[in-house]
Design an enzyme around this catalytic site. Structure first.
Site, mmCIF file in Angstrom:
data_model
loop_
_atom_site.group_PDB
_atom_site.id
_atom_site.type_symbol
_atom_site.label_atom_id
_atom_site.label_comp_id
_atom_site.label_asym_id
_atom_site.label_seq_id
_atom_site.Cartn_x
_atom_site.Cartn_y
_atom_site.Cartn_z
ATOM 1 N NE ARG A 177 19.378 -30.064 -49.085
ATOM 2 C CZ ARG A 177 18.418 -30.177 -49.800
ATOM 3 N NH1 ARG A 177 17.120 -29.895 -49.475
ATOM 4 N NH2 ARG A 177 18.674 -30.748 -51.070
ATOM 5 C CD GLU A 217 17.536 -33.635 -43.149
ATOM 6 O OE1 GLU A 217 16.614 -32.548 -42.928
ATOM 7 O OE2 GLU A 217 16.937 -33.984 -44.542
ATOM 8 C CG HIS A 255 14.157 -33.673 -46.460
ATOM 9 N ND1 HIS A 255 15.468 -33.124 -46.303
ATOM 10 C CD2 HIS A 255 13.682 -32.995 -47.594
ATOM 11 C CE1 HIS A 255 15.891 -32.552 -47.389
ATOM 12 N NE2 HIS A 255 14.790 -32.545 -48.203
#
Ligand code: GLV
Length: 328
Positions: free
Chosen positions: A240, A269, A287
């Protein structure tokens, strides 16, 4: 009897929407418009269920504004977008999507490790830019992977999958650090040795981060940890954003204090720290570690199964706060 009302907060497979419509009145965001928290609340306040992704923050403010809400089903294994304590206090069930993405995500972690160590995107950019004029013995020489030492921080299911790939496929010596040690049988199966965080940072050739995000794991890797790593080492983050201090990492990459990094997740992000965009020795992906269509279908199915299981049959599959079951 009228059907329960649910909100699908992001665009998802049309088949998932069709299946949910068999059981629920569905409002969905198939246009995938970015909603502010206020917009999310407007849509969620008369709903009993929410199909969420990691992008929707469900916190005390949202919960207080949505008194009818009974369940939020995340189409993600990570659930740091949920304030689980607040959800439990409001009697709202939280579910996530574990297991179905383990191998796909471990594949991607290994792909990012390989791309980072062997400088695949950096050399491709060089080629595409028309700069390849001749062969030379050290052109884009990278770091050895086979037989090297792999350090894994966060040894859940995905970490174990990466350990197996490293040990069995690439002859790597695997060391790991985790909140708790695996039992001996699982350690032996993963061919992984438990070490302290400092030893891992000092001895691993390649470090992969797979630890869940929480305030306790914020900046697990910052300037001090980067300083302990070998100058030849690489770092991969598929966990993460916020697990790594991205500004400190960009500085370490720029000054070649470590060799390279591969990042699939970022602090804040989809924004990416501007310094990471200017250093060549980093592989950047948006991601996508669980992004294969079969896996994303399985994740969507599991989130839908949790909504149907709970709101229709009273039995969710993967509850995170089972204490609320039977409550609200
Ligand atoms: C993706 O990041 C997930 O948590 O499933």
């Amino acid at each position: 009897m009228s059907k329960p009302r649910i909100l699908v907060a992001r665009s998802v497979f049309p088949e998932t929407i069709a299946r949910l419509q068999q059981h629920f009145e569905v409002e969905s965001n198939q246009d995938d418009r970015g909603w502010s928290k206020a917009e999310l609340i407007v849509r969620l306040k008369d709903k009993q269920g929410a199909f969420t992704t990691g992008s929707e923050r469900i916190d005390a403010e949202v919960l207080a504004a949505c008194p009818e809400l009974k369940i939020c089903a995340n189409m993600a294994v990570g659930y740091n977008n949920f304030d689980v304590d607040a959800m439990t206090a409001h009697g709202v069930l939280a579910t996530n999507a574990p297991d179905v993405l383990t191998e796909t995500t471990a594949d991607f972690g290994f792909a990012l490790l390989m791309a980072t160590a062997r400088r695949i995107t950096e050399s491709e950019h060089f080629l595409r830019a028309g700069k390849w004029e001749k062969w030379s013995y050290d052109m884009f020489a990278g770091a050895e992977v086979y037989g090297s030492t792999l350090g894994i921080i966060g040894m859940g299911r995905i970490g174990q999958g990466i350990a197996r790939r490293g040990a069995l496929g690439f002859g790597m010596k695997v060391i790991y650090h985790n909140r708790s040690r695996l039992d001996a049988a699982l350690e032996a199966e993963c061919k992984a040795r438990y070490v302290g965080k400092e030893e891992l940072l000092k001895t691993a050739d390649h470090i992969v981060l797979v630890v869940p995000y929480s305030p306790a794991s914020h900046h697990t890797i910052g300037a001090a940890e980067l300083a302990l790593m070998k100058p030849t080492a690489t770092l991969v983050n598929i966990a993460r954003g916020g697990i790594v201090d991205d500004a400190a990492l960009a500085a370490a990459l720029r000054d070649r204090r470590i060799a390279a990094a591969g990042l699939d997740v970022f602090e804040g992000e989809p924004k990416v720290h501007p310094d990471l965009l200017t250093v060549p020795n980093v592989v950047l992906t948006p991601h996508i570690a669980s992004a294969t269509i079969p896996t994303r279908r399985a994740m969507a199915d599991l989130a839908a199964d949790n909504l149907i299981g709970f709101l229709v049959h009273g039995k969710p599959l993967t509850p995170l706060n089972p204490a609320v079951l039977g409550g609200k």
